[in-house]
Structures are given as C-alpha cells and as structure tokens.
Write a protein that holds these residues in place. Structure first.
Motif, PDB file in Angstrom:
ATOM      1  N   ALA A 179      -3.540   1.354  -3.544  1.00 48.57           N
ATOM      2  CA  ALA A 179      -4.487   1.715  -2.489  1.00 48.57           C
ATOM      3  C   ALA A 179      -4.620   0.560  -1.505  1.00 48.57           C
ATOM      4  O   ALA A 179      -4.175  -0.563  -1.780  1.00 48.57           O
ATOM      5  CB  ALA A 179      -5.847   2.037  -3.099  1.00 48.57           C
ATOM      6  N   ALA A 180      -5.232   0.830  -0.384  1.00 50.54           N
ATOM      7  CA  ALA A 180      -5.557  -0.227   0.575  1.00 50.54           C
ATOM      8  C   ALA A 180      -6.775  -0.951   0.009  1.00 50.54           C
ATOM      9  O   ALA A 180      -7.903  -0.693   0.385  1.00 50.54           O
ATOM     10  CB  ALA A 180      -5.850   0.370   1.944  1.00 50.54           C
ATOM     11  N   GLU A 183      -8.470   1.449 -10.751  1.00 52.00           N
ATOM     12  CA  GLU A 183      -8.921   2.520  -9.864  1.00 52.00           C
ATOM     13  C   GLU A 183     -10.397   2.326  -9.510  1.00 52.00           C
ATOM     14  O   GLU A 183     -10.789   2.484  -8.350  1.00 52.00           O
ATOM     15  CB  GLU A 183      -8.701   3.888 -10.505  1.00 52.00           C
ATOM     16  CG  GLU A 183      -8.966   5.028  -9.549  1.00 52.00           C
ATOM     17  CD  GLU A 183      -8.291   6.317  -9.945  1.00 52.00           C
ATOM     18  OE1 GLU A 183      -8.046   7.132  -9.034  1.00 52.00           O
ATOM     19  OE2 GLU A 183      -8.006   6.530 -11.129  1.00 52.00           O
ATOM     20  N   VAL A 234       0.854  -1.177   0.000  1.00 49.77           N
ATOM     21  CA  VAL A 234       0.000   0.000   0.000  1.00 49.77           C
ATOM     22  C   VAL A 234       0.894   1.233   0.000  1.00 49.77           C
ATOM     23  O   VAL A 234       1.875   1.300   0.738  1.00 49.77           O
ATOM     24  CB  VAL A 234      -0.925  -0.005   1.242  1.00 49.77           C
ATOM     25  CG1 VAL A 234      -1.664   1.317   1.380  1.00 49.77           C
ATOM     26  CG2 VAL A 234      -1.897  -1.162   1.160  1.00 49.77           C
ATOM     27  N   GLY A 235       0.552   2.183  -0.857  1.00 48.88           N
ATOM     28  CA  GLY A 235       1.327   3.414  -0.952  1.00 48.88           C
ATOM     29  C   GLY A 235       2.436   3.372  -1.979  1.00 48.88           C
ATOM     30  O   GLY A 235       3.036   4.409  -2.283  1.00 48.88           O
ATOM     31  N   GLN A 236       2.721   2.205  -2.541  1.00 51.35           N
ATOM     32  CA  GLN A 236       3.766   2.079  -3.568  1.00 51.35           C
ATOM     33  C   GLN A 236       3.362   2.903  -4.783  1.00 51.35           C
ATOM     34  O   GLN A 236       2.258   2.791  -5.284  1.00 51.35           O
ATOM     35  CB  GLN A 236       3.929   0.621  -3.977  1.00 51.35           C
ATOM     36  CG  GLN A 236       4.837   0.394  -5.163  1.00 51.35           C
ATOM     37  CD  GLN A 236       6.299   0.523  -4.814  1.00 51.35           C
ATOM     38  OE1 GLN A 236       6.717   0.095  -3.748  1.00 51.35           O
ATOM     39  NE2 GLN A 236       7.069   1.117  -5.693  1.00 51.35           N
ATOM     40  N   LYS A 237       4.264   3.748  -5.240  1.00 53.10           N
ATOM     41  CA  LYS A 237       3.997   4.558  -6.429  1.00 53.10           C
ATOM     42  C   LYS A 237       4.173   3.683  -7.663  1.00 53.10           C
ATOM     43  O   LYS A 237       5.152   2.937  -7.781  1.00 53.10           O
ATOM     44  CB  LYS A 237       4.922   5.764  -6.495  1.00 53.10           C
ATOM     45  CG  LYS A 237       4.588   6.698  -7.633  1.00 53.10           C
ATOM     46  CD  LYS A 237       5.390   7.975  -7.583  1.00 53.10           C
ATOM     47  CE  LYS A 237       4.929   8.883  -8.713  1.00 53.10           C
ATOM     48  NZ  LYS A 237       5.588  10.186  -8.656  1.00 53.10           N
ATOM     49  N   GLU A 244      -5.023   4.226  -6.659  1.00 52.66           N
ATOM     50  CA  GLU A 244      -5.624   5.550  -6.562  1.00 52.66           C
ATOM     51  C   GLU A 244      -4.698   6.563  -7.207  1.00 52.66           C
ATOM     52  O   GLU A 244      -3.481   6.447  -7.110  1.00 52.66           O
ATOM     53  CB  GLU A 244      -5.906   5.929  -5.109  1.00 52.66           C
ATOM     54  CG  GLU A 244      -4.692   5.942  -4.224  1.00 52.66           C
ATOM     55  CD  GLU A 244      -5.030   6.133  -2.754  1.00 52.66           C
ATOM     56  OE1 GLU A 244      -6.224   6.160  -2.403  1.00 52.66           O
ATOM     57  OE2 GLU A 244      -4.105   6.251  -1.954  1.00 52.66           O
ATOM     58  N   ARG A 303      -3.464  10.386  -7.401  1.00 52.92           N
ATOM     59  CA  ARG A 303      -3.391  11.567  -6.540  1.00 52.92           C
ATOM     60  C   ARG A 303      -2.937  12.775  -7.351  1.00 52.92           C
ATOM     61  O   ARG A 303      -1.923  13.405  -7.054  1.00 52.92           O
ATOM     62  CB  ARG A 303      -2.428  11.320  -5.383  1.00 52.92           C
ATOM     63  CG  ARG A 303      -2.816  10.156  -4.504  1.00 52.92           C
ATOM     64  CD  ARG A 303      -1.800   9.935  -3.415  1.00 52.92           C
ATOM     65  NE  ARG A 303      -2.034   8.670  -2.725  1.00 52.92           N
ATOM     66  CZ  ARG A 303      -1.132   8.067  -1.980  1.00 52.92           C
ATOM     67  NH1 ARG A 303       0.084   8.598  -1.811  1.00 52.92           N
ATOM     68  NH2 ARG A 303      -1.422   6.918  -1.392  1.00 52.92           N
ATOM     69  N   THR A 312       0.201   7.826  -9.365  1.00 49.75           N
ATOM     70  CA  THR A 312      -0.723   6.725  -9.094  1.00 49.75           C
ATOM     71  C   THR A 312      -0.081   5.795  -8.084  1.00 49.75           C
ATOM     72  O   THR A 312       1.099   5.448  -8.213  1.00 49.75           O
ATOM     73  CB  THR A 312      -1.050   5.972 -10.396  1.00 49.75           C
ATOM     74  OG1 THR A 312      -1.595   6.913 -11.327  1.00 49.75           O
ATOM     75  CG2 THR A 312      -2.037   4.860 -10.169  1.00 49.75           C
ATOM     76  N   PHE A 313      -0.861   5.373  -7.091  1.00 49.69           N
ATOM     77  CA  PHE A 313      -0.337   4.597  -5.977  1.00 49.69           C
ATOM     78  C   PHE A 313      -1.228   3.388  -5.698  1.00 49.69           C
ATOM     79  O   PHE A 313      -2.416   3.400  -5.997  1.00 49.69           O
ATOM     80  CB  PHE A 313      -0.282   5.468  -4.711  1.00 49.69           C
ATOM     81  CG  PHE A 313       0.611   6.657  -4.854  1.00 49.69           C
ATOM     82  CD1 PHE A 313       1.929   6.612  -4.399  1.00 49.69           C
ATOM     83  CD2 PHE A 313       0.154   7.818  -5.456  1.00 49.69           C
ATOM     84  CE1 PHE A 313       2.764   7.709  -4.541  1.00 49.69           C
ATOM     85  CE2 PHE A 313       0.983   8.919  -5.607  1.00 49.69           C
ATOM     86  CZ  PHE A 313       2.294   8.867  -5.149  1.00 49.69           C
TER      87      PHE A 313
END
Length: 130
Positions: free
Chosen positions: A79-80, A63, A34-37, A69, A71, A76-77
C-alpha cells in the motif's frame, strides 16, 4: 522487484516480527514499490519454512499498520504506507505528549522517556531502521 526476507531462527525476535519488520522496511524504503503484489500466505510460509499462521499474523499487523492491503481474491499488495505511517506516528506522539503533560512530566523528562523507548526498540546502535 522481489521480496527478500531472511528469518534468523536463532534470534530472540519472533519470526512473525522479523517478517513484519523486513516487509515494512522494504515497503517504506521503496525497495518494494507501491502496488507490488506479495506472495500468498501459504506460498511465503512454504518459501521461508514458517507456519502459515506466522505469515498470516505478520500480514494482519502489516495491514493494520497500512503497509499492505488485501484486495480479496486478487491478493495482497504493498500500500501507499508512507502517509498512513506518518499519520499513525503523529497520533501516537500527540497521545504521548498529552499523557506526559497530564502526568506532570517536564519536557526534558518526557523526551528522556521517548529516547529510552526508542533505544530499546531500535537497539543501542545508530541505526535508523528497525
């Protein structure tokens, strides 16, 4: 952690679907945290030898599924997605159960239809992932 994608040009599965499935599986398994670009659409398209529209389509579906997601200009990252995927699956299952009941299917017939659909989606093997 890096994105590892392999597109099989000879596959009957569309390239965007191969890309979507691999990113989704890696995100849900935790190989993509999670949070990985993620790479830009153009960057990933160039890296994989795909059209930018193909990657953009996969990203749009991911998405919509809550897997990634965007931003804005930040990129783009991942998401959980676990909770989103579970909620969507539960909603789909409830809708199916309601429709099967409305159609007068027995529980066994409804389960058989789901089993057939899963077999078609996942293949005849014993794989747990798409």
């Amino acid at each position: 952690m890096t994105l590892k994608i392999s597109i099989d040009a000879g596959s009957s599965t569309a390239p965007y679907e191969q890309l979507r499935a691999q990113i989704s599986e890696q995100a849900r398994s935790g190989r993509l945290p999670v949070g990985q670009k993620l790479p830009t659409v153009r960057g990933l398209a160039e890296e994989l030898g795909l059209a930018a529209n193909t990657v953009a389509k996969a990203y749009r579906v991911l998405e919509a599924d809550g897997v990634i997601e965007t931003r804005g200009r930040a990129g783009t990252f991942v998401a959980a997605a676990g909770d989103a995927a579970a909620r969507q699956a539960a909603t789909a299952a409830t809708a199916y159960a309601t429709e099967a009941h409305r159609l007068g299917l027995t529980r066994a017939d409804a389960l058989a239809a789901v089993t057939d659909a899963l077999r078609a989606a996942y293949g005849d093997g014993d794989r747990d992932t798409p």
